[in-house]
Design a protein around this motif. Structure first.
Motif, PDB file in Angstrom:
ATOM      1  N   LEU A 100       0.953  -1.148   0.043  1.00 22.60           N
ATOM      2  CA  LEU A 100      -0.150   0.123  -0.043  1.00 22.60           C
ATOM      3  C   LEU A 100       0.932   1.159   0.118  1.00 22.60           C
ATOM      4  O   LEU A 100       0.517   2.211  -0.898  1.00 22.60           O
ATOM      5  CB  LEU A 100      -0.946  -0.083   1.085  1.00 22.60           C
ATOM      6  CG  LEU A 100      -2.020  -1.024   1.324  1.00 22.60           C
ATOM      7  CD1 LEU A 100      -2.686  -0.892   2.632  1.00 22.60           C
ATOM      8  CD2 LEU A 100      -3.014  -0.383   0.183  1.00 22.60           C
ATOM      9  N   GLY A 101       1.820   1.201   0.806  1.00 28.00           N
ATOM     10  CA  GLY A 101       2.735   2.583   0.949  1.00 28.00           C
ATOM     11  C   GLY A 101       3.652   2.715  -0.548  1.00 28.00           C
ATOM     12  O   GLY A 101       3.758   3.503  -0.925  1.00 28.00           O
ATOM     13  N   TRP A 102       4.058   1.480  -0.986  1.00 25.14           N
ATOM     14  CA  TRP A 102       4.816   1.750  -2.118  1.00 25.14           C
ATOM     15  C   TRP A 102       3.966   2.008  -3.268  1.00 25.14           C
ATOM     16  O   TRP A 102       4.418   3.097  -3.921  1.00 25.14           O
ATOM     17  CB  TRP A 102       5.292   0.287  -2.569  1.00 25.14           C
ATOM     18  CG  TRP A 102       6.185   0.207  -3.742  1.00 25.14           C
ATOM     19  CD1 TRP A 102       5.706  -0.031  -5.146  1.00 25.14           C
ATOM     20  CD2 TRP A 102       7.582   0.300  -3.770  1.00 25.14           C
ATOM     21  NE1 TRP A 102       6.683  -0.021  -5.679  1.00 25.14           N
ATOM     22  CE2 TRP A 102       7.894   0.239  -5.018  1.00 25.14           C
ATOM     23  CE3 TRP A 102       8.659   0.660  -2.875  1.00 25.14           C
ATOM     24  CZ2 TRP A 102       9.412   0.277  -5.364  1.00 25.14           C
ATOM     25  CZ3 TRP A 102      10.135   0.430  -3.257  1.00 25.14           C
ATOM     26  CH2 TRP A 102      10.312   0.627  -4.526  1.00 25.14           C
ATOM     27  N   VAL A 103       2.692   1.688  -3.399  1.00 26.68           N
ATOM     28  CA  VAL A 103       1.860   2.225  -4.441  1.00 26.68           C
ATOM     29  C   VAL A 103       1.599   3.925  -4.312  1.00 26.68           C
ATOM     30  O   VAL A 103       1.182   4.680  -5.260  1.00 26.68           O
ATOM     31  CB  VAL A 103       0.438   1.347  -4.543  1.00 26.68           C
ATOM     32  CG1 VAL A 103      -0.600   2.021  -5.459  1.00 26.68           C
ATOM     33  CG2 VAL A 103       0.893  -0.157  -4.948  1.00 26.68           C
ATOM     34  N   ASN A 104       1.104   4.122  -2.876  1.00 33.46           N
ATOM     35  CA  ASN A 104       0.950   5.356  -2.487  1.00 33.46           C
ATOM     36  C   ASN A 104       2.119   6.138  -3.070  1.00 33.46           C
ATOM     37  O   ASN A 104       1.649   7.360  -3.629  1.00 33.46           O
ATOM     38  CB  ASN A 104       1.090   5.539  -1.043  1.00 33.46           C
ATOM     39  CG  ASN A 104       0.179   6.577  -0.383  1.00 33.46           C
ATOM     40  OD1 ASN A 104      -1.008   6.481  -0.406  1.00 33.46           O
ATOM     41  ND2 ASN A 104       0.763   7.689  -0.307  1.00 33.46           N
ATOM     42  N   GLY A 105       3.371   5.932  -2.966  1.00 31.15           N
ATOM     43  CA  GLY A 105       4.535   6.501  -3.411  1.00 31.15           C
ATOM     44  C   GLY A 105       4.665   6.819  -4.719  1.00 31.15           C
ATOM     45  O   GLY A 105       4.787   7.837  -5.355  1.00 31.15           O
ATOM     46  N   MET A 106       4.179   5.662  -5.744  1.00 35.75           N
ATOM     47  CA  MET A 106       4.181   5.541  -6.966  1.00 35.75           C
ATOM     48  C   MET A 106       3.138   6.535  -7.624  1.00 35.75           C
ATOM     49  O   MET A 106       3.475   7.284  -8.522  1.00 35.75           O
ATOM     50  CB  MET A 106       3.823   4.245  -7.664  1.00 35.75           C
ATOM     51  CG  MET A 106       4.997   3.174  -7.343  1.00 35.75           C
ATOM     52  SD  MET A 106       4.246   1.535  -7.698  1.00 35.75           S
ATOM     53  CE  MET A 106       3.963   1.841  -9.633  1.00 35.75           C
ATOM     54  N   ILE A 107       2.063   6.631  -7.035  1.00 34.60           N
ATOM     55  CA  ILE A 107       0.954   7.572  -7.590  1.00 34.60           C
ATOM     56  C   ILE A 107       1.373   9.243  -7.364  1.00 34.60           C
ATOM     57  O   ILE A 107       1.287   9.817  -8.209  1.00 34.60           O
ATOM     58  CB  ILE A 107      -0.178   7.481  -6.768  1.00 34.60           C
ATOM     59  CG1 ILE A 107      -0.799   5.888  -6.984  1.00 34.60           C
ATOM     60  CG2 ILE A 107      -1.340   8.480  -7.221  1.00 34.60           C
ATOM     61  CD1 ILE A 107      -2.024   5.668  -6.097  1.00 34.60           C
ATOM     62  N   ILE A 108       2.042   9.347  -6.032  1.00 32.91           N
ATOM     63  CA  ILE A 108       2.500  10.820  -5.918  1.00 32.91           C
ATOM     64  C   ILE A 108       3.542  11.050  -6.872  1.00 32.91           C
ATOM     65  O   ILE A 108       3.451  12.265  -7.507  1.00 32.91           O
ATOM     66  CB  ILE A 108       3.045  10.791  -4.351  1.00 32.91           C
ATOM     67  CG1 ILE A 108       1.783  10.825  -3.449  1.00 32.91           C
ATOM     68  CG2 ILE A 108       3.520  12.187  -4.218  1.00 32.91           C
ATOM     69  CD1 ILE A 108       2.184  10.662  -1.902  1.00 32.91           C
ATOM     70  N   VAL A 109       4.558  10.204  -7.025  1.00 35.12           N
ATOM     71  CA  VAL A 109       5.839  10.483  -7.978  1.00 35.12           C
ATOM     72  C   VAL A 109       5.308  10.817  -9.322  1.00 35.12           C
ATOM     73  O   VAL A 109       5.652  11.628 -10.204  1.00 35.12           O
ATOM     74  CB  VAL A 109       6.693   9.391  -7.748  1.00 35.12           C
ATOM     75  CG1 VAL A 109       7.794   9.595  -9.037  1.00 35.12           C
ATOM     76  CG2 VAL A 109       7.306   9.404  -6.568  1.00 35.12           C
TER      77      VAL A 109
END
Length: 287
Positions: free
Chosen positions: A263-272
């Motif tokens: 979840l955290g990894w995907v959260n970062g992907m979306i923001i980037v």
């Protein structure tokens, strides 16, 4: 993920400034932090909001300031439906998880129909629990089954009362939504009273700690649902990158085995990706 991007030079030469504050799962504290992010730090985005009961108070603040928020954890259906201009979700909602858990647990219980079947439903005493219990109650009753519902406090030590209620009603399956600690308490009480039925749960319970801390007699019957696969389990190139990066930064295998890491990894992907798409200044409007 964001540390990896920053170490590689950031976005268009700029590092991402991730300001972290712990709300300690307290609604009032969470609201204060969100206001501080917007008014004092002038952030372009608020993320990490995980307390479902806090959304009703946070939404007006986001709307008034026109600041977008990205949520991957406390994903209520009401966050985005009706449409909310400044609230985005990166995970399926609790109602979705509840229906999948019910269908899958029904198969495991070898029940072709729910007609006349008693289904135990346990939930945490917050907004996400209300969504879980309502979605399941509606579906079970639509299928002419009987919903046996129990609400548990957020800080639950013993779920004996709920387990005894399920036992006395002779439920054929149990569906649980709570935190990891609440799920463990529920499974311990289920084992204590010898209830041997299929158990389904939301993504909050679907973590290693649930299986390693709860009695085997109950844990063997439990299957959790989630919209993400832990990086250590997934075989995709992105999962392999998440594992390699996590190990580079000292993340333990037990953390990499958690869906919350995904979840955290995907959260970062979306923001980037959002930042990469912006031409010009990074503001709440451009974000």
């Amino acid at each position: 993920y964001i540390k990896m991007v920053n170490d590689a030079g950031g976005i268009k030469g700029n590092k991402i400034n991730l300001i972290e504050k712990d709300d300690a799962y307290n609604v009032a504290r969470e609201l204060g932090i969100v206001k501080s992010f917007i008014e004092d730090d002038n952030v372009a985005l608020v993320t990490g909001i995980g307390n479902s009961s806090g959304f009703a108070s946070i939404l007006p603040v986001l709307n008034a300031s026109k600041t977008p928020a990205l949520v991957n954890q406390g994903t209520l259906k009401t966050n985005t439906f009706p449409f909310q201009r400044y609230m985005f979700q990166g995970n399926c909602n609790y109602g979705d998880q509840a229906e999948v858990a019910l269908a899958y647990t029904q198969i495991r219980a070898k029940l072709k129909s729910l007609k006349g079947v008693k289904v135990g439903i346990a939930c945490i005493e917050v907004a996400s629990g209300q969504e879980w219990i309502q979605a399941l109650k509606d579906r079970v009753e639509k299928e002419r089954g009987i919903a046996v519902t129990q609400t548990l406090p957020s800080a639950v030590v013993s779920a004996d009362v709920a387990a005894q209620a399920f036992q006395s009603q002779c439920v054929k399956m149990i569906l649980v939504h709570h935190s990891v600690s609440g799920g463990i308490a529920m499974l311990r009480s289920i084992a204590k009273f010898g209830i041997d039925v299929p158990i389904g749960g939301s993504f909050g319970l679907a973590q290693d700690l649930t299986f390693t801390s709860a009695p085997y007699e109950a844990a063997k019957n439990f299957v959790g649902v989630n919209c993400y696969t832990p990086p250590l389990v997934a075989k995709s190139p992105e999962a392999k990158l998440a594992v390699a990066t996590g190990k580079k930064y000292g993340v333990s295998d037990s953390s990499l085995a958690q869906t919350n890491y995904a979840l955290g990894w995907v959260n970062g992907m979306i923001i980037v990706q959002a930042l990469k798409n912006i031409n010009g200044a990074v503001t709440p409007a451009s974000m």
